[in-house]
Design a protein around this motif. Structure first.
Motif, PDB file in Angstrom:
ATOM      1  N   ASP A  18       0.847  -1.195   0.000  1.00 11.65           N
ATOM      2  CA  ASP A  18       0.000   0.000   0.000  1.00 11.65           C
ATOM      3  C   ASP A  18       0.886   1.250   0.000  1.00 11.65           C
ATOM      4  OD1 ASP A  18      -1.774   2.079   0.502  1.00 11.65           O
ATOM      5  OD2 ASP A  18      -2.982   0.914   1.911  1.00 11.65           O
ATOM      6  N   GLU A  19       1.083   1.833  -1.175  1.00 15.56           N
ATOM      7  CA  GLU A  19       1.979   2.980  -1.300  1.00 15.56           C
ATOM      8  C   GLU A  19       1.403   4.219  -0.616  1.00 15.56           C
ATOM      9  OE1 GLU A  19       3.066   3.538  -5.375  1.00 15.56           O
ATOM     10  OE2 GLU A  19       3.719   1.445  -5.632  1.00 15.56           O
ATOM     11  N   ALA A  20       0.100   4.352  -0.636  1.00 18.34           N
ATOM     12  CA  ALA A  20      -0.521   5.500   0.032  1.00 18.34           C
ATOM     13  C   ALA A  20      -0.302   5.431   1.544  1.00 18.34           C
ATOM     14  CB  ALA A  20      -2.013   5.541  -0.290  1.00 18.34           C
ATOM     15  N   SER A  21      -0.398   4.229   2.095  1.00 18.71           N
ATOM     16  CA  SER A  21      -0.149   4.051   3.526  1.00 18.71           C
ATOM     17  C   SER A  21       1.297   4.391   3.865  1.00 18.71           C
ATOM     18  CB  SER A  21      -0.470   2.608   3.924  1.00 18.71           C
ATOM     19  OG  SER A  21      -0.176   2.384   5.297  1.00 18.71           O
ATOM     20  N   GLU A  61       3.256   6.404   2.196  1.00 16.03           N
ATOM     21  CA  GLU A  61       3.431   7.846   2.036  1.00 16.03           C
ATOM     22  C   GLU A  61       2.914   8.607   3.253  1.00 16.03           C
ATOM     23  OE1 GLU A  61       2.853  11.132  -1.546  1.00 16.03           O
ATOM     24  OE2 GLU A  61       1.943   9.138  -1.703  1.00 16.03           O
ATOM     25  N   ARG A  62       1.756   8.213   3.764  1.00 14.08           N
ATOM     26  CA  ARG A  62       1.212   8.864   4.964  1.00 14.08           C
ATOM     27  C   ARG A  62       2.146   8.681   6.157  1.00 14.08           C
ATOM     28  NH1 ARG A  62      -3.591   6.556   2.999  1.00 14.08           N
ATOM     29  NH2 ARG A  62      -3.392   4.801   4.465  1.00 14.08           N
ATOM     30  N   PHE A  63       2.653   7.450   6.319  1.00 20.90           N
ATOM     31  CA  PHE A  63       3.521   7.154   7.458  1.00 20.90           C
ATOM     32  C   PHE A  63       4.807   7.971   7.400  1.00 20.90           C
ATOM     33  CE2 PHE A  63       7.093   4.760   9.213  1.00 20.90           C
ATOM     34  CZ  PHE A  63       6.671   4.582  10.526  1.00 20.90           C
ATOM     35  N   LEU A  64       5.462   8.004   6.238  1.00 18.45           N
ATOM     36  CA  LEU A  64       6.733   8.707   6.128  1.00 18.45           C
ATOM     37  C   LEU A  64       6.545  10.219   6.206  1.00 18.45           C
ATOM     38  CD1 LEU A  64       8.561   6.532   3.442  1.00 18.45           C
ATOM     39  CD2 LEU A  64       8.845   6.504   5.924  1.00 18.45           C
ATOM     40  N   SER A  65       5.398  10.708   5.751  1.00 16.97           N
ATOM     41  CA  SER A  65       5.095  12.128   5.902  1.00 16.97           C
ATOM     42  C   SER A  65       4.963  12.483   7.375  1.00 16.97           C
ATOM     43  CB  SER A  65       3.815  12.461   5.143  1.00 16.97           C
ATOM     44  OG  SER A  65       3.482  13.825   5.314  1.00 16.97           O
ATOM     45  N   GLN A  66       4.307  11.602   8.142  1.00 12.03           N
ATOM     46  CA  GLN A  66       4.158  11.819   9.582  1.00 12.03           C
ATOM     47  C   GLN A  66       5.504  11.784  10.302  1.00 12.03           C
ATOM     48  OE1 GLN A  66       1.443   8.690  10.675  1.00 12.03           O
ATOM     49  NE2 GLN A  66      -0.331   9.678   9.691  1.00 12.03           N
ATOM     50  N   GLN A  67       6.442  11.011   9.752  1.00 12.34           N
ATOM     51  CA  GLN A  67       7.775  10.918  10.360  1.00 12.34           C
ATOM     52  C   GLN A  67       8.641  12.130  10.026  1.00 12.34           C
ATOM     53  OE1 GLN A  67       8.608   8.319  12.475  1.00 12.34           O
ATOM     54  NE2 GLN A  67       6.427   7.850  12.188  1.00 12.34           N
ATOM     55  N   GLY A  68       8.146  12.998   9.129  1.00  9.29           N
ATOM     56  CA  GLY A  68       8.880  14.203   8.779  1.00  9.29           C
ATOM     57  C   GLY A  68      10.022  13.993   7.811  1.00  9.29           C
ATOM     58  N   LEU A  69      10.002  12.903   7.062  1.00  7.02           N
ATOM     59  CA  LEU A  69      11.072  12.644   6.109  1.00  7.02           C
ATOM     60  C   LEU A  69      10.983  13.649   4.957  1.00  7.02           C
ATOM     61  CD1 LEU A  69      13.218  10.448   6.367  1.00  7.02           C
ATOM     62  CD2 LEU A  69      11.939   9.074   4.719  1.00  7.02           C
ATOM     63  N   PRO A  70      12.053  14.332   4.635  1.00 10.91           N
ATOM     64  CA  PRO A  70      12.004  15.362   3.590  1.00 10.91           C
ATOM     65  C   PRO A  70      11.463  14.835   2.265  1.00 10.91           C
ATOM     66  CG  PRO A  70      14.068  15.503   4.796  1.00 10.91           C
ATOM     67  CD  PRO A  70      13.380  14.252   5.275  1.00 10.91           C
ATOM     68  N   ILE A 100       4.664   9.833  -4.296  1.00  7.27           N
ATOM     69  CA  ILE A 100       5.771   8.885  -4.236  1.00  7.27           C
ATOM     70  C   ILE A 100       5.764   7.979  -5.468  1.00  7.27           C
ATOM     71  CG2 ILE A 100       4.407   7.210  -2.937  1.00  7.27           C
ATOM     72  CD1 ILE A 100       6.897   6.395  -1.458  1.00  7.27           C
ATOM     73  N   LYS A 101       6.948   7.661  -5.963  1.00  9.29           N
ATOM     74  CA  LYS A 101       7.104   6.698  -7.050  1.00  9.29           C
ATOM     75  C   LYS A 101       7.953   5.547  -6.525  1.00  9.29           C
ATOM     76  CE  LYS A 101       8.680   6.130 -11.837  1.00  9.29           C
ATOM     77  NZ  LYS A 101       9.321   6.795 -13.001  1.00  9.29           N
ATOM     78  N   VAL A 102       7.447   4.330  -6.611  1.00  7.15           N
ATOM     79  CA  VAL A 102       8.118   3.159  -6.039  1.00  7.15           C
ATOM     80  C   VAL A 102       8.541   2.210  -7.152  1.00  7.15           C
ATOM     81  CG1 VAL A 102       7.900   1.188  -4.480  1.00  7.15           C
ATOM     82  CG2 VAL A 102       6.726   3.337  -3.936  1.00  7.15           C
ATOM     83  N   ILE A 129       2.660  -1.438   5.792  1.00  7.06           N
ATOM     84  CA  ILE A 129       2.779  -1.976   4.428  1.00  7.06           C
ATOM     85  C   ILE A 129       2.821  -3.508   4.406  1.00  7.06           C
ATOM     86  CG2 ILE A 129       3.910   0.102   3.523  1.00  7.06           C
ATOM     87  CD1 ILE A 129       6.577  -1.471   3.574  1.00  7.06           C
ATOM     88  N   GLY A 130       2.433  -4.135   5.502  1.00  6.66           N
ATOM     89  CA  GLY A 130       2.341  -5.591   5.509  1.00  6.66           C
ATOM     90  C   GLY A 130       3.451  -6.310   6.235  1.00  6.66           C
ATOM     91  N   THR A 131       4.639  -5.719   6.297  1.00  4.43           N
ATOM     92  CA  THR A 131       5.777  -6.301   7.017  1.00  4.43           C
ATOM     93  C   THR A 131       6.608  -5.163   7.597  1.00  4.43           C
ATOM     94  OG1 THR A 131       7.348  -6.255   5.159  1.00  4.43           O
ATOM     95  CG2 THR A 131       5.934  -8.213   5.338  1.00  4.43           C
ATOM     96  N   PRO A 132       7.463  -5.444   8.592  1.00  5.83           N
ATOM     97  CA  PRO A 132       8.402  -4.424   9.072  1.00  5.83           C
ATOM     98  C   PRO A 132       9.338  -3.957   7.954  1.00  5.83           C
ATOM     99  CG  PRO A 132       8.246  -6.214  10.655  1.00  5.83           C
ATOM    100  CD  PRO A 132       7.522  -6.669   9.419  1.00  5.83           C
ATOM    101  N   PHE A 133       9.814  -2.708   8.070  1.00  8.18           N
ATOM    102  CA  PHE A 133      10.707  -2.150   7.055  1.00  8.18           C
ATOM    103  C   PHE A 133      11.514  -1.010   7.651  1.00  8.18           C
ATOM    104  CE2 PHE A 133       6.951   0.524   6.905  1.00  8.18           C
ATOM    105  CZ  PHE A 133       7.461   1.809   6.719  1.00  8.18           C
ATOM    106  N   TYR A 134      12.537  -0.578   6.908  1.00  8.77           N
ATOM    107  CA  TYR A 134      13.223   0.657   7.271  1.00  8.77           C
ATOM    108  C   TYR A 134      13.578   1.423   6.003  1.00  8.77           C
ATOM    109  CZ  TYR A 134      17.815  -1.483   6.171  1.00  8.77           C
ATOM    110  OH  TYR A 134      18.877  -2.094   5.554  1.00  8.77           O
ATOM    111  N   VAL A 135      13.873   2.702   6.187  1.00 11.05           N
ATOM    112  CA  VAL A 135      14.193   3.588   5.067  1.00 11.05           C
ATOM    113  C   VAL A 135      15.559   4.217   5.320  1.00 11.05           C
ATOM    114  CG1 VAL A 135      13.518   5.682   3.814  1.00 11.05           C
ATOM    115  CG2 VAL A 135      11.756   4.070   4.600  1.00 11.05           C
ATOM    116  N   MET A 136      16.370   4.229   4.277  1.00  9.21           N
ATOM    117  CA  MET A 136      17.706   4.822   4.353  1.00  9.21           C
ATOM    118  C   MET A 136      17.940   5.699   3.130  1.00  9.21           C
ATOM    119  SD  MET A 136      20.009   1.449   3.462  1.00  9.21           S
ATOM    120  CE  MET A 136      19.370   0.216   2.335  1.00  9.21           C
TER     121      MET A 136
END
Length: 377
Positions: A28-31, A33-42, A49-51, A119-126
């Motif tokens: 779920d790309e919209a989910s 996007e909402r999560f990372l926006s809430q985290q304040g990621l630039p 978002i394009k995935v 998004i269905g499983t744990p993840f991280y962003v770098m």
């Protein structure tokens, strides 16, 4: 087994090229996007978002996130039932964050999400680190660049092994990153348990590796002196991003899924696998190091010993290389298991050929131990 057929499946071009995300690995790309926006990621409040998915890799699905003028990398667990302790993206995040804080060459990490509801499983962003990725024999680099690249790879490895796990904060808290001492004993037990689980979870498609029982007895009877440090766990050129300058040097180390507190020789032996696999190395993505007239194993070992302050020649080197072969056998067997369940990251593979490759690699490990420490027959 058919080398040609496995070769067509296994040998892939290491690069940062991306592909469209196949249906089974979509989320779920919209989910997100909402999560990372809430985290304040630039960037996540500036545009859609394009995935896309990175095409190289077999284990944790890895995606490129493009938003506004920013590029990030997302690593997540694969879908489906997982082996206990496997695909631990939280551990990757933890060790990368600790190493980045002391200036080691890893991508900066930004967000860890352990909630599978996003998004269905744990993840991280770098951060995305743009560079070049070499194959494990450095054959896709110009010949004149290969010695300097190998020197940089070895120096980066020695630098990693020089960090004190306690000073990095990896031994504190309710979940220490690993244990000091006893690495090979624990790893052998874990790999045995993992292999058995992979067989049982393959719905009868992946058989046990025939040489494993005797190999495990050899390991038990010939343990090397114990040492402990932070290790990568899968140290090889295609897990390193090289700079685009000439000659290239190590810009960032990625794929920390197997990192732990362990024996430094396990990383060095993994790097040196191409010297022990012969033609079979081409089958499992470990072609001869440096090509014809390339870099010798002695050069690599001497360079590491000088950088790390270790005495040369290295005692018990046959044990370390045999263990590296066995570990690779279990990894290949894991790919076969995931293929049997339809959850391999790249969606390709032949279970029978992958299983036979794992069995051959385990037999090679046994032959190395027999040659070094005597046959039991």
């Amino acid at each position: 087994f058919s080398v040609f057929c496995w070769h067509r499946v296994a040998m892939r071009d290491p690069s940062q090229k991306t592909v469209e995300v196949e249906e089974r690995l979509r989320f779920d790309e919209a989910s997100l996007e909402r999560f990372l926006s809430q985290q304040g990621l630039p960037g996540f409040k500036e545009g859609a978002i394009k995935v896309r998915k990175f095409g190289y890799g077999q284990s944790n699905p890895t995606y490129c996130l493009q938003v506004a003028n920013h590029r990030y990398v997302l690593r997540k667990q694969p879908p489906g039932k997982l082996i206990r302790g496997a695909h631990a993206v939280d551990r990757e995040f933890r060790v990368m964050k600790a190493l980045n804080q002391v200036g080691y060459e890893v991508p900066p990490v930004h967000v860890l999400c352990e909630d599978p509801q996003v998004i269905g499983t744990p993840f991280y962003v770098m951060s995305f680190m743009e560079g070049r990725i070499a194959d494990n024999g450095l054959l896709n680099l110009p010949k004149e660049e290969r010695p300097a690249v190998m020197q940089s790879i070895v120096q980066s490895l020695a630098k990693l092994h020089g960090y004190d796990p306690k000073e990095l904060g990896l031994l504190q808290g309710s979940k220490p990153f690993g244990k000091m001492g006893g690495f090979y004993e624990r790893q052998i037990r874990t790999l045995q348990r993992t292999s058995e689980a992979q067989v049982s979870n393959s719905q009868g498609q992946v058989p046990p590796m025939k040489a494993m029982p005797e190999l495990l007895r050899f390991f038990k009877d010939n343990m090397p002196p114990d040492r402990s440090c932070v290790i990568h766990g899968d140290w090889k050129p295609d897990n390193l991003i090289l700079s685009k300058k000439k000659p290239p040097s190590v810009l960032a180390v990625v794929d920390w899924e197997l990192s732990t507190i362990g024996h430094p020789m396990s990383d060095l032996a993994n790097l040196c696998l191409p010297y022990h696999l012969g033609e079979f190395g081409k089958v499992v993505d470990y072609p001869p190091m440096g090509g014809d007239g390339g870099i010798s194993e002695e050069e690599v070992l001497r360079s590491y010993c000088q950088a790390a302050g270790v005495e040369y020649p290295i005692d018990h080197w046959s044990f370390y290389t045999a263990f590296a072969c066995f570990r690779l056998a279990v990894i290949i067997q894991g790919v076969a298991m995931r293929t049997s369940r339809g959850s391999a990251s790249d969606g390709t593979g032949n279970v029978k050929m992958q299983s036979e490759a794992a069995d051959s690699m385990c037999s090679l490990a046994l032959s190395i131990m027999r040659k070094a420490f005597g046959s039991r027959l």
